[in-house]
Scaffold this active site. Structure first.
Site, mmCIF file in Angstrom:
data_model
loop_
_atom_site.group_PDB
_atom_site.id
_atom_site.type_symbol
_atom_site.label_atom_id
_atom_site.label_comp_id
_atom_site.label_asym_id
_atom_site.label_seq_id
_atom_site.Cartn_x
_atom_site.Cartn_y
_atom_site.Cartn_z
ATOM 1 C CG HIS A 20 -59.112 70.135 -56.017
ATOM 2 N ND1 HIS A 20 -58.061 69.294 -55.782
ATOM 3 C CD2 HIS A 20 -60.222 69.356 -56.020
ATOM 4 C CE1 HIS A 20 -58.509 68.053 -55.645
ATOM 5 N NE2 HIS A 20 -59.818 68.061 -55.797
ATOM 6 C CE LYS A 44 -59.463 56.846 -52.292
ATOM 7 N NZ LYS A 44 -60.508 57.745 -51.997
ATOM 8 N NE ARG A 93 -62.738 65.282 -62.275
ATOM 9 C CZ ARG A 93 -62.175 64.348 -61.535
ATOM 10 N NH1 ARG A 93 -60.879 64.385 -61.331
ATOM 11 N NH2 ARG A 93 -62.873 63.372 -61.006
ATOM 12 C CB SER A 131 -56.086 63.895 -55.875
ATOM 13 O OG SER A 131 -56.624 65.172 -55.672
#
Ligand code: PNS
Length: 164
Positions: A20, A44, A93, A131
């Protein structure tokens, strides 16, 4: 005077990673202002509270004077409009990110045609980084020092493994 180019960089940032941060460093050179915006509530529950996520982002982006931190709830396009931003920044990515990002960008375009989603590539050094994987490594006691900013690594080590 030319219009100020404000971009919103939305995400969960649970927690912010070096991937990030690499994207933020690149984007800070391309836009007049960059607002890193953490989603408050998601389906979530995050490992870190909103306050913790915002603090970690704020610490990590401190070296960039044109980058600020904020949070949002509800639709991203509403937040972008509220902030007077015309650009949404997302990182891609690998090809595997593309389908989800395409869907989101086109949905956002349907909702707010005046907003443009801009994609940037983080350094290939971080193309494997997420993450979710960082939390998995930390949960099992692995070394995360090269994956996240130093203060985030400290916080990950301080967390009870079962909460990651
Ligand atoms: O870091 P993430 O989890 O990939 O970020 C996803 C995020 C926060 C950008 C996305 O879930 C989002 O924009 N949520 C807000 C709700 C919204 O606007 N949904 C409609 C667009 S598909």
């Amino acid at each position: 005077m030319p219009e100020c180019r404000v971009a919103i960089y939305p995400g969960s940032f649970d927690p912010i990673t070096n991937g990030h941060l690499d994207l933020i460093a690149r984007a800070s050179k391309q836009f007049d202002k960059l607002v890193v915006a953490a989603l408050r509530h998601d389906s979530k529950p995050p490992a870190f509270t909103l306050e913790e996520r915002l603090t970690m982002v704020a610490e990590a982006v401190a070296p960039f004077p044109n980058v600020s931190v904020d949070s949002f709830d509800g639709l991203l396009v509403d937040f972008a409009r509220e902030k007077g931003a015309k650009l949404i920044l997302r990182g891609i990515r690998a090809v595997s990110d593309y389908e989800y990002e395409l869907q989101m960008a086109l949905m956002n375009r349907k909702l707010a045609p005046e907003l443009e989603t801009v994609f940037m590539l983080p350094s290939e050094t971080y193309s494997y980084l997420s993450s979710r994987l960082v939390k998995e490594v930390a949960r099992h006691g692995g070394d995360v020092d090269a994956l996240v900013p130093p203060r985030v690594a400290e916080r990950l080590r301080a967390m009870a493994p079962e909460t990651l």
